[in-house]
Write a protein that holds these residues in place. Structure first.
Motif, PDB file in Angstrom:
ATOM      1  N   ASN A  24      -0.375   4.562   1.835  1.00 56.71           N
ATOM      2  CA  ASN A  24      -0.052   4.398   3.523  1.00 56.71           C
ATOM      3  C   ASN A  24       1.433   4.207   3.837  1.00 56.71           C
ATOM      4  O   ASN A  24       1.482   4.628   5.135  1.00 56.71           O
ATOM      5  N   GLU A  62       3.252   7.241   6.256  1.00 58.33           N
ATOM      6  CA  GLU A  62       3.928   6.474   7.474  1.00 58.33           C
ATOM      7  C   GLU A  62       5.620   7.501   7.667  1.00 58.33           C
ATOM      8  O   GLU A  62       5.792   7.663   8.584  1.00 58.33           O
ATOM      9  N   ASP A  99       1.187  -1.286  -0.465  1.00 58.88           N
ATOM     10  CA  ASP A  99      -0.454  -0.583  -0.240  1.00 58.88           C
ATOM     11  C   ASP A  99       1.003   1.445  -0.167  1.00 58.88           C
ATOM     12  O   ASP A  99       1.640   1.290   1.255  1.00 58.88           O
TER      13      ASP A  99
END
Length: 298
Positions: A248, A252, A245
Motif C-alpha cells: 500500500n 501511495e 503495509d
C-alpha cells in the motif's frame, strides 16, 4: 532504573561474555571468580555486580591475563586494570566486548576511549562495519531475549549515532565531486530506526555525491519538489519496522516520484516482505539486501 534487569542466569552470562557456561562454572569452582546465589531448586543466579565482574574478567583474559592471576585481584583492582588497558592492542572482537562492557555499566568514557583507540588503526568505515554493526546486532538479540533492557540499547545506539554525525559532518564540508544524480534520504512515517539511513548518508558522501537528508515523517507531496529542481534524483529509505503495509505504501508514494527523473531505492529488513508477498515494484523502484550491495549500483 527499576525496569533494568537485576538478576541473570548462567546462560545470560554466556551470551554477554562469550564464555561457555561450563567454563564459567569451572572458574567459580577452581578460582572462586564468582559467588552466585542459588534458587530453591539449586539453579545459579547472578546479580549485576557478578555480571559486570565476568565481563571484566573476560576482558582481561582476552588481553593475555591468566585466570589464576586475575583470581588474586580484588574487584576494584580488576576494574582498574580494565580501565588502563590500551584497546589499540586488541582486535575488533575485543573492541565489541569492551563496548558491551561500557553498555552494561553505562560507561560513556570506556566506549569513547575504545573508539578513539580503534581510530588510530582503522578507518571509520572499518569501525562501523566490523565493530558497530556486530555490536548493534548482538545488543538487539540480547534485548529480544531479555538479557538487557531497552535503556542499554538506547545508550549504545545514541553513542553510535553521535560518531556518525561527526564523520558525516566532516564529509559535508567537501564539495560533491559527482553531479550525475542527487540522493534524497528519508524514512516512512513512524519509522524511528535511523542508524542505517545515517550510515547510507556517510557512504554516499564518501563516494562524492550530493546528499539531502530529510529524516523522519516527510510529507509525500514534498517529493515532487526535488524532481523539479534536479535532473536525476534517487530517493532512499530504510525500512526496519515501518511501513506496516509495504504494498500500500508503494502504491501511495509512486505517484510522487517521476519515473523519468527519479528512482526509489529501499533497504532494511522489511524489504523481505516485498519478495515474500510478491509485491510488484514500479520500474524505477529497487530493493537491496544491504548497503554494500547498494554501493555496487553507484
Amino acid at each position: 532504573m527499576e525496569n533494568i534487569k537485576q538478576n541473570f542466569s548462567i546462560k545470560d552470562l554466556e551470551s554477554l561474555s562469550g564464555v561457555k557456561a561450563h567454563t564459567i562454572r569451572m572458574w567459580e569452582k577452581r578460582y572462586g571468580i564468582l559467588n552466585p546465589n542459588r534458587t530453591e531448586s539449586n539453579i545459579r543466579t547472578y546479580d549485576i555486580k557478578g555480571l559486570q565482574k565476568i565481563l571484566n574478567v573476560t576482558f582481561l583474559n582476552d588481553h593475555g591475563y591468566k585466570i589464576s592471576r586475575i583470581s588474586k585481584l580484588s574487584d576494584k583492582e580488576i576494574a582498574s586494570y580494565v580501565q588502563n588497558i590500551s584497546v589499540s592492542r586488541s582486535d575488533t572482537n575485543r573492541a565489541v566486548k569492551s563496548m558491551k562492557l561500557a553498555m552494561l555499566n553505562f560507561d560513556q568514557s570506556l566506549f569513547l576511549r575504545t573508539y578513539d583507540e580503534l581510530m588510530i588503526t582503522y578507518t571509520f568505515r572499518e569501525i562501523y562495519n566490523n565493530v558497530f554493526i556486530p555490536l548493534l546486532k548482538e545488543i538487539g538479540f540480547l534485548w529480544q531475549i531479555g538479557t538487557i533492557s531497552p535503556a542499554h540499547e538506547q545508550f549504545v545506539s545514541t553513542l553510535v549515532k553521535q560518531k556518525l554525525y561527526i564523520n558525516i559532518e566532516k564529509l559535508q564540508h567537501e564539495k560533491p565531486q559527482k553531479e550525475d544524480k542527487v540522493f534524497v534520504l528519508f524514512l516512512p512515517t513512524e519509522e524511528v530506526h535511523d542508524i542505517g539511513l545515517f550510515y547510507i548518508n556517510y557512504e554516499l558522501l564518501l563516494y562524492g555525491y550530493k546528499v539531502i537528508f530529510l529524516g523522519q515523517s516527510l510529507p509525500k507531496k514534498d517529493l515532487h519538489l526535488f524532481s523539479s529542481v534536479y535532473s536525476k534524483t534517487v530517493f532512499i529509505s530504510y525500512f526496519t519496522v515501518k511501513p506496516d503495509d509495504i504494498g500500500n505504501y508503494i502504491n501511495e508514494i509512486k505517484d510522487y516520484m517521476s519515473p523519468e527523473k527519479s528512482e526509489y531505492w529501499i533497504l532494511g529488513r522489511k524489504t523481505q516482505e516485498i519478495t515474500e508477498n510478491q509485491i510488484e515494484l514500479p520500474s524505477n523502484f529497487k530493493t537491496f539486501g544491504d548497503i554494500s550491495e547498494m554501493t555496487l549500483n553507484l
